[in-house]
Design a protein around this motif. Structure first.
Motif, PDB file in Angstrom:
ATOM      1  N   SER A 123     -11.097  66.215-103.747  1.00  0.00           N
ATOM      2  CA  SER A 123     -10.191  66.935-104.646  1.00  0.00           C
ATOM      3  C   SER A 123      -8.760  66.833-104.138  1.00  0.00           C
ATOM      4  N   VAL A 124      -7.981  65.994-104.784  1.00  0.00           N
ATOM      5  CA  VAL A 124      -6.597  65.785-104.364  1.00  0.00           C
ATOM      6  C   VAL A 124      -5.774  67.042-104.580  1.00  0.00           C
ATOM      7  N   GLN A 125      -6.006  67.737-105.687  1.00  0.00           N
ATOM      8  CA  GLN A 125      -5.207  68.927-105.963  1.00  0.00           C
ATOM      9  C   GLN A 125      -5.451  70.032-104.935  1.00  0.00           C
ATOM     10  N   PHE A 126      -6.699  70.158-104.480  1.00  0.00           N
ATOM     11  CA  PHE A 126      -6.954  71.163-103.452  1.00  0.00           C
ATOM     12  C   PHE A 126      -6.199  70.823-102.180  1.00  0.00           C
ATOM     13  N   ARG A 127      -6.159  69.522-101.827  1.00  0.00           N
ATOM     14  CA  ARG A 127      -5.399  69.112-100.640  1.00  0.00           C
ATOM     15  C   ARG A 127      -3.912  69.365-100.857  1.00  0.00           C
ATOM     16  N   GLU A 128      -3.444  69.171-102.075  1.00  0.00           N
ATOM     17  CA  GLU A 128      -2.042  69.459-102.354  1.00  0.00           C
ATOM     18  C   GLU A 128      -1.735  70.936-102.131  1.00  0.00           C
ATOM     19  N   ILE A 129      -2.658  71.809-102.540  1.00  0.00           N
ATOM     20  CA  ILE A 129      -2.472  73.244-102.306  1.00  0.00           C
ATOM     21  C   ILE A 129      -2.358  73.521-100.814  1.00  0.00           C
ATOM     22  N   GLU A 130      -3.239  72.907-100.033  1.00  0.00           N
ATOM     23  CA  GLU A 130      -3.189  73.106 -98.578  1.00  0.00           C
ATOM     24  C   GLU A 130      -1.882  72.576 -98.000  1.00  0.00           C
ATOM     25  N   PHE A 131      -1.484  71.372 -98.398  1.00  0.00           N
ATOM     26  CA  PHE A 131      -0.254  70.781 -97.865  1.00  0.00           C
ATOM     27  C   PHE A 131       0.951  71.635 -98.244  1.00  0.00           C
ATOM     28  N   LEU A 132       1.031  72.033 -99.504  1.00  0.00           N
ATOM     29  CA  LEU A 132       2.161  72.818 -99.983  1.00  0.00           C
ATOM     30  C   LEU A 132       2.208  74.182 -99.300  1.00  0.00           C
ATOM     31  N   SER A 133       1.043  74.723 -98.966  1.00  0.00           N
ATOM     32  CA  SER A 133       0.982  76.027 -98.316  1.00  0.00           C
ATOM     33  C   SER A 133       1.355  75.953 -96.842  1.00  0.00           C
ATOM     34  N   GLY A 134       1.352  74.748 -96.274  1.00  0.00           N
ATOM     35  CA  GLY A 134       1.750  74.580 -94.885  1.00  0.00           C
ATOM     36  C   GLY A 134       0.702  73.948 -94.003  1.00  0.00           C
ATOM     37  N   LEU A 135      -0.524  73.772 -94.528  1.00  0.00           N
ATOM     38  CA  LEU A 135      -1.604  73.175 -93.750  1.00  0.00           C
ATOM     39  C   LEU A 135      -1.646  71.677 -94.062  1.00  0.00           C
ATOM     40  N   LYS A 136      -0.781  70.930 -93.378  1.00  0.00           N
ATOM     41  CA  LYS A 136      -0.631  69.509 -93.680  1.00  0.00           C
ATOM     42  C   LYS A 136      -1.494  68.668 -92.750  1.00  0.00           C
ATOM     43  N   ASP A 137      -2.228  67.725 -93.344  1.00  0.00           N
ATOM     44  CA  ASP A 137      -3.148  66.873 -92.595  1.00  0.00           C
ATOM     45  C   ASP A 137      -2.943  65.432 -93.043  1.00  0.00           C
ATOM     46  N   PRO A 138      -2.033  64.679 -92.387  1.00  0.00           N
ATOM     47  CA  PRO A 138      -1.793  63.288 -92.784  1.00  0.00           C
ATOM     48  C   PRO A 138      -3.048  62.438 -92.705  1.00  0.00           C
ATOM     49  N   GLY A 139      -3.982  62.815 -91.824  1.00  0.00           N
ATOM     50  CA  GLY A 139      -5.199  62.031 -91.673  1.00  0.00           C
ATOM     51  C   GLY A 139      -6.051  61.995 -92.919  1.00  0.00           C
ATOM     52  N   TYR A 140      -5.910  63.013 -93.780  1.00  0.00           N
ATOM     53  CA  TYR A 140      -6.714  63.026 -95.003  1.00  0.00           C
ATOM     54  C   TYR A 140      -6.399  61.819 -95.873  1.00  0.00           C
ATOM     55  N   VAL A 141      -5.129  61.453 -95.964  1.00  0.00           N
ATOM     56  CA  VAL A 141      -4.737  60.320 -96.795  1.00  0.00           C
ATOM     57  C   VAL A 141      -5.371  59.036 -96.276  1.00  0.00           C
ATOM     58  N   ASP A 142      -5.471  58.902 -94.956  1.00  0.00           N
ATOM     59  CA  ASP A 142      -6.068  57.709 -94.371  1.00  0.00           C
ATOM     60  C   ASP A 142      -7.594  57.713 -94.504  1.00  0.00           C
ATOM     61  N   ARG A 143      -8.205  58.906 -94.411  1.00  0.00           N
ATOM     62  CA  ARG A 143      -9.669  58.976 -94.449  1.00  0.00           C
ATOM     63  C   ARG A 143     -10.239  58.718 -95.841  1.00  0.00           C
TER      64      ARG A 143
END
Length: 265
Positions: A123-143
């Protein structure tokens, strides 16, 4: 419109817009397409629930983006209003699990194999919520190898742009508080907490961030229980470790400093 002649565009007499056309219901209701043949009875439930989640995630991103932008502009009132709405959205997301819990593990197994390699992990949108909220994980894009170009661009943009936390720190700085170090920030939290008559809007904003954080932590915890109820400890359809992976994320926090400050009060 004149005083005596009703506007023909208002109501049904004009016929320019209907409930169905405004909401694009024909297109929307054509998107629930089971993959099994013949369709498993509960597959429609599964699809509907997850599509509904994505619609709520879309709204949450709309609200959180506006909250972040207003924080960066120095506002405190409307960002808190936006966060309160997102809290309501998050609570609804948690309660929707009650609907999917009406599906038995046996009924899920009748179509689960048709899902692979699709997974809620994607779920890309859920990851966007996490990133926007401050929980950024660049590794997700690679995984995640199944991203479209647009999805990858969205995630990279969320990684690069300021988060809600950045906006909150901007507001603290605008109020005259140093924010360069953790101890500077903890001193600011203490001053705000002990003088709510003067700093009430900042305290309320910090509490709204904590509530936002808590709501999505509850969603992660509820999601784990739902998955374990359906598949136990089986591997996820997307290849993740299933509930073990989800449990590893339950303790994550968007704003760990605001939680730690409770211990310092």
């Amino acid at each position: 419109m004149t005083d005596n002649v009703p506007d023909p565009r208002f109501g049904e007499q004009g016929g320019l817009l209907t409930y169905g056309s405004y909401l694009r219901l024909l297109e929307l209701l054509d998107q629930q397409r089971p993959q099994t043949d013949p369709p498993a009875h509960d597959e429609l439930l599964f699809i509907t629930i997850h599509q509904a989640y994505e619609l709520w995630f879309k709204l949450a991103l709309h609200e959180l983006t506006d909250a972040r932008d207003r924080l960066l502009a120095g506002e405190t009132y409307l960002p808190r209003v936006r966060l309160e709405r997102c809290r309501a959205i998050g609570r609804l997301a948690v309660s929707q699990v009650d609907v999917i819990d009406t599906m038995t593990p046996q009924d899920f197994l009748t179509f689960r194999t048709a899902l692979a390699p699709a997974s809620g992990f994607q779920s890309v949108q859920f990851r966007e919520i996490e990133f926007l909220s401050g929980l950024k994980d660049p590794g997700y894009v690679d995984r995640f190898r199944g991203l479209t170009d647009a999805e990858r661009d969205n995630l990279l943009r969320r990684l690069d742009e300021p988060s809600l936390w950045d906006g909150f720190l901007r507001v603290l700085a605008a109020a005259g508080f140093p924010t360069d170090s953790a101890e500077d920030r903890f001193a600011a939290y203490a001053t705000i907490a002990h003088d709510r008559n003067r700093y009430g809007p900042l305290w309320d904003l910090a509490e709204a961030l904590v509530e936002h954080d808590q709501t999505w932590a509850l969603w992660r915890a509820r999601h784990v229980l739902m998955v374990e109820r359906q598949i136990g400890t089986k591997t996820g359809t997307g290849g993740s470790s299933g509930s073990a992976y989800l449990r590893s994320r339950v303790e994550l926090r968007f704003y760990p400093e605001l939680w730690e400050f409770r211990s310092r009060l």
